[in-house]
Scaffold this motif. Structure first.
Motif, PDB file in Angstrom:
ATOM      1  N   ASN A 289       0.838  -1.225   0.114  1.00 53.45           N
ATOM      2  CA  ASN A 289       0.060  -0.220   0.020  1.00 53.45           C
ATOM      3  C   ASN A 289       0.926   1.441   0.067  1.00 53.45           C
TER       4      ASN A 289
ATOM      5  N   GLU B 127      -3.053   4.335  -0.867  1.00 52.25           N
ATOM      6  CA  GLU B 127      -4.324   4.255  -1.468  1.00 52.25           C
ATOM      7  C   GLU B 127      -5.100   4.068  -0.640  1.00 52.25           C
ATOM      8  N   PRO B 128      -6.502   4.187  -0.813  1.00 54.42           N
ATOM      9  CA  PRO B 128      -7.495   3.952   0.086  1.00 54.42           C
ATOM     10  C   PRO B 128      -7.599   2.222   0.474  1.00 54.42           C
TER      11      PRO B 128
ATOM     12  N   GLU C  36     -12.454  -0.440   3.429  1.00 54.41           N
ATOM     13  CA  GLU C  36     -12.073   0.304   4.451  1.00 54.41           C
ATOM     14  C   GLU C  36     -13.350   0.607   5.292  1.00 54.41           C
TER      15      GLU C  36
ATOM     16  N   ARG D 282     -13.510  -0.674   9.281  1.00 57.30           N
ATOM     17  CA  ARG D 282     -13.547   0.268  10.386  1.00 57.30           C
ATOM     18  C   ARG D 282     -14.935  -0.159  11.332  1.00 57.30           C
TER      19      ARG D 282
END
Length: 203
Positions: free
Chosen positions: A114, A117-118, A122, A126
């Motif tokens: 990574n 980047e998103p 996600e 979360r």
């Protein structure tokens, strides 16, 4: 398998091939990382033509994202098995991480590749962790855990505790003198987790 045959896969066979490819991809990514993984090796292990992999996942990055999502969903299914007692929760996840090394390695591969980047899924991830934080808050409100520590910090600490032995087993072995999958280490580490949770209880 010709391209014409690929287009005519029955629904049941398609589900089977999709799952077989994901299983082979998880093992390949866990062992070799994203850069080192080879579509040809995944196809050979899954026993399906690589053209089918491209049809399902477009490219290697798409396959990696699907593989990681698959492992995350699998881990999420174990939530109902989580004990209520905090020390037992930590022991549960410690054992799960040792049992499922591919999950740990795929997460490490995600971190390594990574570049800001998103994250994959996600928002869903979360929410998964927020549910655990809410459990900690409830334990604090019930007086089972001291309120001196912020629940977000507690979640970070507990995550580190249950991931460290599986993520860096060589360091755990150097420090403890035992391999992490040995009875000696697991007995000792479980005792440490129990002591830590006792220290977090209000006095």
């Amino acid at each position: 398998m010709s391209s014409t045959e690929v287009g005519k896969i029955p629904p049941k066979k398609e589900t089977s091939s999709h799952d077989a490819i994901l299983k082979a991809a998880i093992a390949e990514f866990a062992e070799r990382g994203v850069e080192g993984a080879r579509i040809e090796a995944i196809a050979r292990q899954a026993k399906f033509n690589k053209s089918l992999i491209y049809r399902y996942f477009n490219d290697k990055q798409g396959l990696f994202e699907a593989a990681l999502k698959s492992k995350l969903e699998e881990r999420n299914e174990s939530v109902e098995k989580i004990p209520r007692e905090l020390s037992e929760v930590l022991q549960f996840y410690f054992k799960e991480n040792l049992r499922d090394q591919n999950y740990v390695r795929v997460l490490l591969n995600e971190a390594q590749q990574n570049q800001g980047e998103p994250l994959i899924d996600e928002a869903w991830r979360r929410e998964y962790y927020q549910n655990h934080i809410d459990r900690l808050k409830q334990s604090q409100s019930e007086g089972a855990i001291s309120e001196e520590l912020d629940p977000d910090c507690l979640m970070l600490i507990f995550t580190a505790l249950v991931f460290f032995p599986a993520t860096l087993p060589q360091m755990a072995q150097l420090i403890s003198g035992h391999k992490v999958d040995s009875d000696e280490f697991q007995t000792h580490w479980n005792a440490c987790l129990q002591t830590i949770t006792r220290l977090l209880q209000p006095r």
